[in-house]
Design a protein around this motif. Structure first.
Motif, PDB file in Angstrom:
ATOM      1  N   ASP A  48       0.809  -1.216   0.000  1.00 59.02           N
ATOM      2  CA  ASP A  48       0.000   0.000   0.000  1.00 59.02           C
ATOM      3  C   ASP A  48       0.845   1.269   0.000  1.00 59.02           C
ATOM      4  N   ASP A  49       2.172   1.130  -0.160  1.00 57.25           N
ATOM      5  CA  ASP A  49       3.044   2.302  -0.297  1.00 57.25           C
ATOM      6  C   ASP A  49       2.722   3.075  -1.568  1.00 57.25           C
ATOM      7  N   VAL A  50       3.026   4.378  -1.529  1.00 54.63           N
ATOM      8  CA  VAL A  50       3.127   5.186  -2.736  1.00 54.63           C
ATOM      9  C   VAL A  50       4.489   5.858  -2.681  1.00 54.63           C
ATOM     10  N   ARG A 113       1.234   3.808   7.922  1.00 52.63           N
ATOM     11  CA  ARG A 113       0.769   3.339   6.628  1.00 52.63           C
ATOM     12  C   ARG A 113      -0.654   3.833   6.361  1.00 52.63           C
ATOM     13  N   PRO A 114      -0.989   4.030   5.085  1.00 49.67           N
ATOM     14  CA  PRO A 114      -0.154   3.876   3.896  1.00 49.67           C
ATOM     15  C   PRO A 114       0.865   5.006   3.788  1.00 49.67           C
ATOM     16  N   ARG A 115       2.080   4.643   3.447  1.00 49.10           N
ATOM     17  CA  ARG A 115       3.191   5.597   3.420  1.00 49.10           C
ATOM     18  C   ARG A 115       3.303   6.282   2.063  1.00 49.10           C
ATOM     19  N   LEU A 116       3.674   7.556   2.125  1.00 50.86           N
ATOM     20  CA  LEU A 116       4.080   8.288   0.931  1.00 50.86           C
ATOM     21  C   LEU A 116       5.549   8.640   1.122  1.00 50.86           C
ATOM     22  N   ILE A 130      10.517  -2.617  -4.695  1.00 47.67           N
ATOM     23  CA  ILE A 130       9.676  -1.811  -5.591  1.00 47.67           C
ATOM     24  C   ILE A 130       9.545  -2.507  -6.936  1.00 47.67           C
ATOM     25  N   TRP A 131      10.647  -3.056  -7.442  1.00 48.23           N
ATOM     26  CA  TRP A 131      10.589  -3.723  -8.745  1.00 48.23           C
ATOM     27  C   TRP A 131       9.823  -5.038  -8.634  1.00 48.23           C
ATOM     28  N   ASP A 132       9.932  -5.690  -7.464  1.00 47.92           N
ATOM     29  CA  ASP A 132       9.340  -7.017  -7.299  1.00 47.92           C
ATOM     30  C   ASP A 132       7.859  -6.951  -6.909  1.00 47.92           C
ATOM     31  N   LYS A 133       7.535  -6.101  -5.923  1.00 42.25           N
ATOM     32  CA  LYS A 133       6.147  -6.001  -5.447  1.00 42.25           C
ATOM     33  C   LYS A 133       5.309  -5.039  -6.282  1.00 42.25           C
ATOM     34  N   LYS A 134       5.992  -4.082  -6.918  1.00 41.07           N
ATOM     35  CA  LYS A 134       5.338  -3.076  -7.756  1.00 41.07           C
ATOM     36  C   LYS A 134       4.218  -2.332  -7.025  1.00 41.07           C
ATOM     37  N   PRO A 135       4.556  -1.635  -5.925  1.00 42.08           N
ATOM     38  CA  PRO A 135       3.581  -0.723  -5.323  1.00 42.08           C
ATOM     39  C   PRO A 135       3.381   0.472  -6.250  1.00 42.08           C
ATOM     40  N   LYS A 136       2.518   1.375  -5.876  1.00 40.24           N
ATOM     41  CA  LYS A 136       2.298   2.560  -6.707  1.00 40.24           C
ATOM     42  C   LYS A 136       3.538   3.458  -6.687  1.00 40.24           C
ATOM     43  N   VAL A 137       3.986   3.854  -7.871  1.00 45.79           N
ATOM     44  CA  VAL A 137       5.118   4.765  -8.012  1.00 45.79           C
ATOM     45  C   VAL A 137       4.682   5.921  -8.904  1.00 45.79           C
ATOM     46  N   VAL A 214      -4.454  16.452 -14.183  1.00 48.07           N
ATOM     47  CA  VAL A 214      -3.462  15.652 -13.454  1.00 48.07           C
ATOM     48  C   VAL A 214      -4.037  15.175 -12.128  1.00 48.07           C
ATOM     49  N   ILE A 215      -4.747  16.047 -11.420  1.00 47.23           N
ATOM     50  CA  ILE A 215      -5.378  15.641 -10.151  1.00 47.23           C
ATOM     51  C   ILE A 215      -6.363  14.506 -10.396  1.00 47.23           C
ATOM     52  N   LEU A 216      -7.201  14.650 -11.411  1.00 40.74           N
ATOM     53  CA  LEU A 216      -8.184  13.602 -11.725  1.00 40.74           C
ATOM     54  C   LEU A 216      -7.489  12.290 -12.089  1.00 40.74           C
ATOM     55  N   ASP A 217      -6.399  12.385 -12.860  1.00 44.00           N
ATOM     56  CA  ASP A 217      -5.662  11.182 -13.258  1.00 44.00           C
ATOM     57  C   ASP A 217      -4.997  10.515 -12.062  1.00 44.00           C
ATOM     58  N   VAL A 218      -4.467  11.320 -11.133  1.00 45.89           N
ATOM     59  CA  VAL A 218      -3.859  10.762  -9.921  1.00 45.89           C
ATOM     60  C   VAL A 218      -4.919  10.050  -9.077  1.00 45.89           C
ATOM     61  N   CYS A 219      -6.094  10.663  -8.946  1.00 41.64           N
ATOM     62  CA  CYS A 219      -7.173  10.025  -8.188  1.00 41.64           C
ATOM     63  C   CYS A 219      -7.535   8.669  -8.783  1.00 41.64           C
ATOM     64  N   LYS A 220      -7.636   8.615 -10.102  1.00 44.32           N
ATOM     65  CA  LYS A 220      -7.939   7.345 -10.775  1.00 44.32           C
ATOM     66  C   LYS A 220      -6.827   6.336 -10.531  1.00 44.32           C
ATOM     67  N   PHE A 221      -5.579   6.780 -10.627  1.00 46.16           N
ATOM     68  CA  PHE A 221      -4.427   5.903 -10.423  1.00 46.16           C
ATOM     69  C   PHE A 221      -4.430   5.306  -9.011  1.00 46.16           C
ATOM     70  N   LEU A 222      -4.818   6.110  -8.030  1.00 49.42           N
ATOM     71  CA  LEU A 222      -4.810   5.659  -6.635  1.00 49.42           C
ATOM     72  C   LEU A 222      -6.149   5.055  -6.192  1.00 49.42           C
ATOM     73  N   GLY A 223      -7.110   5.019  -7.097  1.00 51.35           N
ATOM     74  CA  GLY A 223      -8.413   4.454  -6.749  1.00 51.35           C
ATOM     75  C   GLY A 223      -9.187   5.307  -5.778  1.00 51.35           C
TER      76      GLY A 223
END
Length: 314
Positions: A48-50, A113-116, A130-137, A214-223
Motif C-alpha cells: 500500500d506504499d506510494v 501506513r499507507p506511506r508516501l 519496488i521492482w518485485d512487489k510493484k507498489p504505486k510509483v 493531473v489531479i483527476l488522473d492521480v485520483c484514478k491511479f490511486l483508486g
C-alpha cells in the motif's frame, strides 16, 4: 559540489528493462554512501506504499502535496499544520545530514501506513522490492534546462556551491559533469515504463498546463474519488501562489537542518521559487540558452526521442 562517484547497485531491475540496458548502465551519486545504498536496496516496501520518485527540482513538492492530500482523504487541516517532510519523508535526507547508517531509514520505517515516500534515487538504486512487489510509483519529469537553473538557486542559497560560482558557471558544470548522462538515463528509464499499471508518469510541464486533469488522473491511479467542491479546493491549495506562501510546503525544517550541517546562516528562502516553464531563457544569455538547448537536444536524441516526448508534450 562534491565530485560525483560511480556506485554499483547490488542488482539491477532486469525484470523491467532488457539486460543489454543494464550492462551499459553507470550510476553516479555525489557522496560516498555505498553502505547506505545497500541498506536502501534491502529496505522493506509495502503493497500500500506510494513512492514519489523524481530528480531534484522537478515538481516533487508540488506532486508530493497533491498525493498526500489524495491519500489522506483531503485532510487540508493536517496539511496546513504539519510540515510536508514529516508527513512524507525524503528517504535519503537523514543519512545526508547525519551519516548515521543505523538511523538512516527510521523516518520512513516509523511512518504510519499507507506511506508516501519521496526519493531522488535512480531506478536501480531504489529498494529492490519496488521492482518485485510493484507498489504505486509516481514519477515527475521536468525539462533539465529549468531544473538546472532551479538547482543552482537552491544550492547557491544553501552554500552548496562556491559563492563565486555564477549561474552560467553552474550550468556549464552540469553539462560537462561526469554524471551528466545520469540525468537523462534516469528520465528515460521511467519514460520507458510509463505504460506500466503501477507507474504514474507525468511532467512538471503537464501539471502547469492542466493541473485539474493531473489531479483527476492521480485520483484514478490511486483508486480515490473526488467531487467538484474538493477539486476546486485542491486547485486553489496547489496553486503556485498558495504553495509559495505555505510554510509547510517550503521545506523550512529541512533547510534549517542543512544550514546546521553547512554552518551557514542564510536569509529567507522560498523553496517554491518561480514555478515557471522555460524560465531558463530569462536568466541565461542568448549564447548560453543556445548551448543548453543544443546540449539537451543531443543528449535526448541518443535515446531516439525528443524532449517533448519525455515531457508528454507531443
Amino acid at each position: 559540489m562534491n565530485e560525483p562517484l560511480v556506485v554499483k547497485p547490488k542488482r539491477y531491475p532486469t525484470n523491467l528493462l532488457p539486460q543489454e540496458h543494464w550492462d551499459k548502465r553507470v550510476c553516479y551519486i555525489r557522496s560516498n554512501c555505498q553502505q547506505f545504498l545497500n541498506k536502501v536496496h534491502d529496505a522493506e516496501v509495502y503493497d500500500d506504499d506510494v513512492w514519489i520518485v523524481t530528480l531534484p527540482k522537478c515538481g516533487t513538492t508540488w506532486m508530493q502535496e497533491l498525493l498526500w492530500l489524495v491519500m489522506n482523504d483531503y485532510d487540508f487541516e493536517t496539511a496546513k499544520n504539519t510540515n510536508l517532510e514529516q508527513r512524507s519523508p525524503f528517504m535519503e535526507f537523514d543519512y545526508m545530514i547525519h551519516s548515521d547508517l543505523d538511523r538512516s531509514l527510521k523516518p520512513i520505517e516509523d511512518l504510519k501506513r499507507p506511506r508516501l515516500v519521496k526519493s531522488h534515487l535512480a531506478l536501480p538504486l531504489l529498494p529492490s522490492q519496488i521492482w518485485d512487489k510493484k507498489p504505486k510509483v509516481v514519477y515527475v519529469v521536468r525539462s533539465p534546462k529549468d531544473a538546472f537553473v532551479s538547482e543552482y538557486h537552491f544550492f547557491h542559497h544553501m552554500g552548496l556551491v562556491p559563492p563565486q560560482c555564477s549561474l552560467e558557471d553552474y550550468i556549464k558544470g552540469r553539462m560537462y559533469d561526469k554524471d551528466c548522462n545520469e540525468q537523462f538515463d534516469n528520465m528515460y528509464e521511467f519514460y520507458q515504463l510509463r505504460s506500466e499499471p503501477w507507474l504514474f508518469y507525468t511532467s512538471f510541464e503537464q501539471m502547469k498546463l492542466n493541473l485539474r486533469q493531473v489531479i483527476l488522473d492521480v485520483c484514478k491511479f490511486l483508486g480515490k474519488s473526488i467531487d467538484d467542491t474538493i477539486l476546486e479546493r485542491m486547485l486553489k491549495h496547489l496553486s503556485f501562489k498558495e504553495m509559495k506562501k505555505n510554510p509547510r510546503t517550503n521545506h523550512l525544517w529541512e533547510i534549517e537542518e542543512v544550514r546546521k550541517m553547512t554552518k551557514r546562516e542564510g536569509g529567507d528562502f522560498n523553496f517554491c521559487r518561480k514555478g515557471e516553464t522555460n524560465s531558463y531563457k530569462k536568466e541565461l544569455s542568448p549564447e548560453m540558452v543556445q548551448k543548453l538547448d543544443d546540449f539537451v537536444k543531443e543528449k535526448v536524441s541518443n535515446y531516439g526521442i525528443t524532449l517533448d516526448d519525455l515531457l508528454l508534450l507531443n
